[in-house]
Each structure stands twice: as C-alpha cells, then as structure tokens.
Design a protein around this motif. Structure first.
Motif, PDB file in Angstrom:
ATOM      1  N   LEU A  29       0.844  -1.183  -0.104  1.00  0.00           N
ATOM      2  CA  LEU A  29      -0.020   0.130  -0.067  1.00  0.00           C
ATOM      3  C   LEU A  29       0.977   1.549   0.045  1.00  0.00           C
ATOM      4  N   GLU A  30       1.591   1.549   0.994  1.00  0.00           N
ATOM      5  CA  GLU A  30       2.427   2.657   1.186  1.00  0.00           C
ATOM      6  C   GLU A  30       3.683   2.211   1.958  1.00  0.00           C
ATOM      7  N   SER A  31       4.678   3.242   2.157  1.00  0.00           N
ATOM      8  CA  SER A  31       5.856   2.801   2.571  1.00  0.00           C
ATOM      9  C   SER A  31       6.497   4.557   3.253  1.00  0.00           C
ATOM     10  N   ARG A  32       7.333   4.030   4.162  1.00  0.00           N
ATOM     11  CA  ARG A  32       8.119   5.379   4.807  1.00  0.00           C
ATOM     12  C   ARG A  32       9.497   4.913   4.952  1.00  0.00           C
ATOM     13  N   SER A  33      10.523   5.737   5.333  1.00  0.00           N
ATOM     14  CA  SER A  33      11.679   5.480   5.790  1.00  0.00           C
ATOM     15  C   SER A  33      12.077   6.154   6.885  1.00  0.00           C
ATOM     16  N   LEU A  34      12.819   5.322   8.018  1.00  0.00           N
ATOM     17  CA  LEU A  34      13.159   5.698   9.257  1.00  0.00           C
ATOM     18  C   LEU A  34      14.317   6.688   9.041  1.00  0.00           C
ATOM     19  N   ASP A  35      15.061   6.552   8.017  1.00  0.00           N
ATOM     20  CA  ASP A  35      16.142   7.555   7.505  1.00  0.00           C
ATOM     21  C   ASP A  35      16.379   7.509   6.019  1.00  0.00           C
ATOM     22  N   SER A  36      17.090   8.564   5.593  1.00  0.00           N
ATOM     23  CA  SER A  36      17.551   8.741   4.202  1.00  0.00           C
ATOM     24  C   SER A  36      18.751   7.836   3.939  1.00  0.00           C
ATOM     25  N   ALA A  37      19.274   7.504   5.063  1.00  0.00           N
ATOM     26  CA  ALA A  37      20.399   6.669   4.765  1.00  0.00           C
ATOM     27  C   ALA A  37      20.227   5.121   5.124  1.00  0.00           C
ATOM     28  N   ASP A  38      21.099   4.316   4.514  1.00  0.00           N
ATOM     29  CA  ASP A  38      20.837   3.000   4.907  1.00  0.00           C
ATOM     30  C   ASP A  38      21.254   2.525   6.041  1.00  0.00           C
ATOM     31  N   LEU A  39      20.102   2.141   7.082  1.00  0.00           N
ATOM     32  CA  LEU A  39      20.529   1.910   8.547  1.00  0.00           C
ATOM     33  C   LEU A  39      20.995   0.573   8.685  1.00  0.00           C
ATOM     34  N   GLY A  40      21.316  -0.270   8.191  1.00  0.00           N
ATOM     35  CA  GLY A  40      21.805  -1.667   8.181  1.00  0.00           C
ATOM     36  C   GLY A  40      21.007  -2.417   9.235  1.00  0.00           C
ATOM     37  N   LEU A  41      19.557  -2.383   9.211  1.00  0.00           N
ATOM     38  CA  LEU A  41      18.858  -2.951  10.229  1.00  0.00           C
ATOM     39  C   LEU A  41      19.046  -4.637  10.131  1.00  0.00           C
ATOM     40  N   THR A  42      19.204  -5.286  11.464  1.00  0.00           N
ATOM     41  CA  THR A  42      19.321  -6.831  11.480  1.00  0.00           C
ATOM     42  C   THR A  42      18.090  -7.400  11.782  1.00  0.00           C
ATOM     43  N   GLY A  43      17.081  -6.912  12.396  1.00  0.00           N
ATOM     44  CA  GLY A  43      15.871  -7.567  12.918  1.00  0.00           C
ATOM     45  C   GLY A  43      14.849  -6.658  13.733  1.00  0.00           C
ATOM     46  N   GLY A  44      13.836  -7.019  14.091  1.00  0.00           N
ATOM     47  CA  GLY A  44      12.847  -6.522  14.690  1.00  0.00           C
ATOM     48  C   GLY A  44      12.034  -7.388  15.739  1.00  0.00           C
ATOM     49  N   THR A 330      12.353  -3.075   6.443  1.00  0.00           N
ATOM     50  CA  THR A 330      13.570  -3.709   5.616  1.00  0.00           C
ATOM     51  C   THR A 330      14.897  -3.502   6.240  1.00  0.00           C
ATOM     52  N   SER A 331      15.717  -4.278   5.798  1.00  0.00           N
ATOM     53  CA  SER A 331      17.150  -3.760   6.262  1.00  0.00           C
ATOM     54  C   SER A 331      17.722  -2.316   6.327  1.00  0.00           C
ATOM     55  N   ARG A 332      17.412  -1.765   4.914  1.00  0.00           N
ATOM     56  CA  ARG A 332      17.606  -0.256   5.047  1.00  0.00           C
ATOM     57  C   ARG A 332      16.744   0.685   5.859  1.00  0.00           C
ATOM     58  N   GLY A 333      15.627   0.272   6.278  1.00  0.00           N
ATOM     59  CA  GLY A 333      14.700   1.183   7.182  1.00  0.00           C
ATOM     60  C   GLY A 333      13.602   1.414   6.495  1.00  0.00           C
ATOM     61  N   SER A 334      13.077   0.812   5.708  1.00  0.00           N
ATOM     62  CA  SER A 334      11.702   1.371   4.926  1.00  0.00           C
ATOM     63  C   SER A 334      10.529   0.315   5.675  1.00  0.00           C
ATOM     64  N   ILE A 335       9.640   1.117   6.273  1.00  0.00           N
ATOM     65  CA  ILE A 335       8.531   0.578   6.545  1.00  0.00           C
ATOM     66  C   ILE A 335       7.304   0.401   5.643  1.00  0.00           C
ATOM     67  N   VAL A 336       6.644  -0.684   5.524  1.00  0.00           N
ATOM     68  CA  VAL A 336       5.847  -0.912   4.402  1.00  0.00           C
ATOM     69  C   VAL A 336       4.695  -1.534   4.939  1.00  0.00           C
ATOM     70  N   SER A 337       3.307  -1.027   4.604  1.00  0.00           N
ATOM     71  CA  SER A 337       2.143  -1.536   4.782  1.00  0.00           C
ATOM     72  C   SER A 337       1.703  -2.335   3.585  1.00  0.00           C
ATOM     73  N   PHE A 338       0.894  -3.588   4.147  1.00  0.00           N
ATOM     74  CA  PHE A 338       0.316  -4.408   2.923  1.00  0.00           C
ATOM     75  C   PHE A 338      -1.087  -4.884   3.289  1.00  0.00           C
ATOM     76  N   GLU A 339      -1.770  -5.288   2.375  1.00  0.00           N
ATOM     77  CA  GLU A 339      -3.254  -5.981   2.381  1.00  0.00           C
ATOM     78  C   GLU A 339      -3.381  -6.897   1.466  1.00  0.00           C
ATOM     79  N   PRO A 340      -4.656  -7.843   1.926  1.00  0.00           N
ATOM     80  CA  PRO A 340      -4.723  -8.833   0.652  1.00  0.00           C
ATOM     81  C   PRO A 340      -4.934  -8.126  -0.766  1.00  0.00           C
ATOM     82  N   LEU A 341      -4.273  -8.844  -1.648  1.00  0.00           N
ATOM     83  CA  LEU A 341      -4.726  -8.385  -3.165  1.00  0.00           C
ATOM     84  C   LEU A 341      -5.957  -8.507  -3.519  1.00  0.00           C
TER      85      LEU A 341
END
Length: 396
Positions: A29-44, A330-341
């Motif tokens: 559906l939509e996405s946003r970023s926690l930071d403009s740089a690649d955060l190198g996230l490993t988990g949540g 995602t590892s870069r720091g993107s947060i993405v929402s989703f719903e059924p197709l």
C-alpha cells in the motif's frame, strides 16, 4: 464436426474446475523510511502485547515503532544509543515491560517500556567478549537464554546474571525459540544440528539434523508440541517435542520447498499462531504448523513490478494485524504496509459464483455430449421444433 464438438465439451469439463484455483497474495500500500541513509537493520521484535515493534541493527541502532500505526512517524519512539556495536537479536519479556537486546562483543542491553530507557546489563564479562547472535525468554519469564557465534549458550536471570550451559558444541547458534506453553526451548546451529534445552537447562541434541545448515527456529503454536526450522537451500524441518522427556524429541520430517525462488532469511510469528518466513531476494511465505502447508504471500517478481528499489531490500521484521494485513520493515529502514490483493470476502463470493457456474455448466455439458452422439434425440428434437413452428403459423 460432431467429434470436434465432443472434444470441445470435454475440454470445458476439464478446465472449468481450474478456474477456482485463486492464488493468495498481498499488495503493497504505502511506505516510509526511518532515515535517508541505509540503517543496516538486522531484525525486529514485536512485543507480546502487540503494542510495539523494537527494531535494531548496525552501530547500536534502536528504534520503537507503534505496531498499529506504523506509517505514522509521530508515534515512533527514538531511543538513546548506548552502544556502537551491531545488535543481532532482541526478545521481549513475556509481560511486555522490558526487552533484552544482544549483539557483538558481548553487548547486552535492556529496554524499559515505562520510561523508554535503554540500560547496559552488567556482568557481561562472563560472556568472554563473544559476538552474541540470539536471545529468547522461556514462557514463564523466569529466565532467558543467549546464544553466541562460537556455539556457547548462557542462561540469564535478573538475580543471578549469566550462567554458561554445558553440552554445547562449536557452531554458531543461529536462533533460539522457546515453547509458548512449556519451559523448554530449542535452538538451531549452522553446522552442528538442532538442540533442546529442558526446564533444568540441560542440553540434548536431535539426531539426523547435522547435515543441514539451520537458520531459524519457531515454536509459534502453543497448542502443539512442535517446532519448525528453516534452513539453507529452502529446507524446512518439523520437530516433535517431548515436554516430559525433551531428550526424546525427534525430527518428524525434513523437506525442500522446490521452485521457491530464493533463500530463507528470517522467521516471525504470524496471525493465528502461523509462522511468516521472509526470503532473499525479498519475499514472504506463511507456514501453518497444524497442516505443515506453506502459502506464498509475496514473491520478488511482484515487488519488482511495483517498486524496483524495494525489491533490492530484505525484510528483517514482519507482523500482521489481521490475515494478510500488516507491516514489514527492511534492512535499509523502510516501513511498508500491505493488505490482501483480493480480500477474503470477495474471494468467498467469487468461489461461490464459480461453484454455481460449474454446477450449472457441467450437467449441461454432459447433456450436450449425449445429444451430439444420439441421432434419435436429434430427430426427436427437430420433429418437436417443426411441430411448434407449424402450430405458430396456424394460430391467428
């Protein structure tokens, strides 16, 4: 001509049921970023009460996301940085009031929900400066287990600190998962197989598991005495746990998901005690521990068609608010929402319509077959039709 018609009718009978095979999928559906740089996230890690997701990664990065309003940055909690080491895993205490985060060079941090403080846990000199890879709390919350890159496992309690377990081997502990109803845990390694930790913190090893490279473990359904493991080469293992005699736990089966289109990356808990497996390149599967079936939610090709940039990232955390509705990070720091197709209601309506079409069409097809192959029926029909036409001509 008659033979062609017969074969056409047979083809219709064969192909009609195939139309009901509607694939299950999700759309972004939509996405946003926690930071403009690649955060190198490993988990949540999602808190047991479902309120927050704690994400972590390179250079001691920690960030708190509201699980239900993940697309709203105003609901985020920016946490103080207390380490420069890469953080590798996190586990919430069962009561959801604290979370423990582990990482490189024996880093162990404690997050306190009530104050949003991040504290350095003392006594880590017992950990031999090891790179810590995994952490999990037992169901009762009495203690946690922490695994390392060099194969060691420690038990941790608030009162006694760290105690090293006996019976470990040398391969990296890739994951630890504790059963949701019993105080027993299981862990996976990269080359030494799968192990069990009983309620007294004794370790036993599961036979027949050393030939696979195990990447993750999950015991997401507390009603089943089973755990599932993901491995390199798209391999899945199903373990039957013996809560009373854990050393008798045994691997029921190990199988490969063919044509997966990638490698397993992480595992997270999904809705209704299912497990969500993330893939590299980016993709998502659901595993049902009751039936041991897997269902494709998202494949890389679908992501590429929607967002080429996102298709190059990896999912490090995913959670659902409802079936096929939720968010991933995602590892870069993107947060993405989703719903059924296609939402489940429409799926149900479409399935019902297809069943009615088949129910109506199939008898008609067979009647047509009989008619086309019966000259006597054809003559009867023509005589009846001619009589009706003659009758209409004689009517005023």
């Amino acid at each position: 001509m008659r033979k062609k018609a017969v074969w056409l009718c047979i083809l219709l009978v064969v192909t009609l049921p195939l139309a009901s095979a509607i694939p299950t999928s999700i759309e972004i559906l939509e996405s946003r970023s926690l930071d403009s740089a690649d955060l190198g996230l490993t988990g949540g890690a999602l808190s047991p009460d479902g309120q927050y997701v704690l994400v972590y990664g390179a250079d001691g990065y920690l960030h708190l996301i509201d699980s239900t309003q993940a697309m709203n940055p105003d609901e985020d909690v920016y946490l103080e940085k207390d380490s420069d080491e890469t953080l590798q895993d996190a586990a919430w205490h069962p009561r959801s009031q604290t979370a423990y985060i582990v990482g490189d060079k024996a880093t162990v941090l404690r997050y306190v929900k009530s104050t949003h403080d991040v504290q350095i846990v003392t006594g880590t000199n017992m950990l031999d400066d090891s790179d810590l890879t995994s952490v999990a709390w037992v169901a009762s919350g009495s203690h946690a287990y922490i695994g390392s890159e060099d194969g060691n496992i420690w038990m941790y309690t608030n009162g006694s600190g760290f105690q090293k377990l006996e019976g470990t081997k040398e391969s990296q502990i890739s994951d630890i998962a504790c059963h949701r109803a019993h105080n027993i845990c299981s862990f996976s390694t990269l080359s030494d197989g799968i192990g069990i930790i009983d309620r007294w913190s004794n370790i036993s090893w599961v036979s027949g598991t050393t030939s696979d490279t195990w990447l993750g473990a999950a015991c997401d359904d507390g009603t089943l005495n089973e755990c599932v493991y993901i491995g390199s080469g798209a391999r899945i293992g199903n373990l039957r746990l013996d809560p009373d005699t854990p050393e008798n736990s045994a691997m029921v089966k190990i199988w490969e998901l063919k044509e997966l289109g990638g490698e397993f990356h992480t595992n997270q808990r999904g809705i209704d005690s299912t497990s969500l497996f993330t893939l590299i390149p980016i993709g998502l599967l659901r595993y049902d521990p009751v039936t041991t079936d897997t269902f494709t939610l998202m494949v890389n090709a679908d992501v590429i068609s929607e967002n080429v940039t996102l298709s190059r990232e990896n999912i490090i955390s995913v959670w659902e608010m409802d079936t096929r509705t939720g968010f991933f990070v995602t590892s870069r720091g993107s947060i993405v929402s989703f719903e059924p197709l296609v939402d489940e209601l429409n799926d149900g309506i479409l399935t019902t319509v297809l069943m009615l079409v088949v129910a109506i069409a199939v008898p008609g097809v067979f009647l047509g077959l009989i008619y086309w192959n019966s000259p006597w029926l054809q003559r009867k029909y023509l005589n009846w039709r001619n009589r009706r036409l003659e009758k209409k001509k004689t009517q005023p």
